[in-house]
Enzyme design. Structure first.
Site, short mmCIF file in Angstrom:
data_model
loop_
_atom_site.label_atom_id
_atom_site.label_comp_id
_atom_site.label_asym_id
_atom_site.label_seq_id
_atom_site.Cartn_x
_atom_site.Cartn_y
_atom_site.Cartn_z
N ASP A 1 0.87 -1.29 0.06
CA ASP A 1 0.03 -0.07 -0.09
C ASP A 1 0.86 1.23 0.00
O ASP A 1 1.95 1.18 0.07
CB ASP A 1 -1.00 -0.11 1.33
CG ASP A 1 -1.80 -1.10 1.35
OD1 ASP A 1 -2.38 -1.47 0.02
OD2 ASP A 1 -2.32 -1.81 2.22
N TYR B 1 6.04 -10.14 6.79
CA TYR B 1 6.02 -8.77 6.95
C TYR B 1 6.29 -8.26 8.59
O TYR B 1 6.01 -9.46 9.27
CB TYR B 1 4.59 -8.05 6.83
CG TYR B 1 4.00 -8.17 5.38
CD1 TYR B 1 4.07 -6.78 4.93
CD2 TYR B 1 3.38 -9.00 4.47
CE1 TYR B 1 3.93 -6.57 3.15
CE2 TYR B 1 3.12 -8.74 3.35
CZ TYR B 1 3.38 -7.57 2.73
OH TYR B 1 2.67 -7.23 1.37
#
Length: 273
Positions: free
Chosen positions: A56, A115
């Protein structure tokens, strides 16, 4: 045809994300198009770069993987790497270029991804870490956060943690590993500085998740929920309740993008970029 795999590191602050989306800030380029323009400028061939996933806007990467095809000619990987790094902005760097089989696909061939979300813990925010972490004043309960995160390991329907308004699609995902740890700050060397009291010392609370795939803003939703747990505002069992009720309203606030890093992508041994 000649296919190449890239391992890329980038700071996502000045970009609208990996791929330009509807409603994205048109004043900010995407990482994908910036790479495509650099490759075209270097080799004179218009190509399409395919990434392992779409980070994002504002999200960073230490080990994003992508691939692209040349139709008519091959290039020396070292020349490609050096040339691209000479063209790209300093916020994007190509760590490696590897010739790879045509069957390799950066997204579909991936087996798992990792992540990490970083909370900066200490009496104040360190300026050099502020763009890459989220400073939290209150000392966090790492054990409670670890317990809450442990409930999410395994195969579950993570739809509640998905961004509101995300495109319809399957929401079952598998988290293979997860953990919450207090990491020392590696730069400058020796930080925290000598002379600070224990309460003044700083560190990074790292929320690490490894899984086969992730929904849009899923990790940021998890991080925002764990923050509430760490601050004592919610019990560690709240993540179980979220999975059981599938209630989006029970998920904590979506944590800011600047503290999220795509750290590594794994592939089968035959496809290592």
């Amino acid at each position: 045809m000649f296919k190449y795999a890239l391992v890329i590191s980038y700071v996502g602050t000045q970009f609208c994300g990996w791929q330009k989306q509807k409603g994205a800030d048109l004043n900010k380029p995407s990482i994908q198009e910036t790479l495509e323009n650099a490759i075209q400028q270097m080799v004179g061939e218009k190509i399409s770069v395919v990434g392992s996933g779409r980070t994002d806007a504002g999200v960073h990467a230490a080990g994003q993987v992508a691939h692209f095809l040349f139709k008519d000619q091959s290039w020396d990987p070292g020349i490609l790497q050096r040339g691209l790094n000479g063209i790209l902005p300093i916020s994007i760097r190509v760590l490696s270029v590897t010739p790879i089989g045509l069957e390799f696909h950066a997204q579909r061939s991936a087996e798992k991804k990792q992540y990490s979300y970083y909370f900066q813990q200490g009496p104040c925010a360190l300026p050099h870490l502020e763009p890459f972490s989220w400073w939290i004043r209150k000392e966090l309960d790492l054990q409670a956060m670890s317990t809450a995160l442990g409930h999410l390991v395994g195969e579950h329907d993570f739809k509640p943690f998905q961004a509101s308004g995300a495109k319809p699609g399957p929401t079952i995902r598998t988290i293979l590993e997860a953990g919450v740890t207090l990491e020392p700050i590696p730069f400058p060397i020796g930080f925290p500085l000598n002379g600070l009291t224990q309460t003044q010392r700083v560190g990074l609370v790292r929320v690490r998740v490894m899984g086969t795939g992730f929904l849009k803003q899923m990790v940021r939703g998890i991080a925002g929920t764990l923050l509430q747990v760490g601050e004592g505002r919610r019990p560690a069992s709240c993540t179980l309740e979220i999975l059981e009720t599938q209630s989006r309203s029970k998920v904590g606030p979506t944590a800011p993008a600047r503290a999220l890093w795509l750290e590594q992508v794994w592939y089968p041994l035959t496809f290592q970029p």
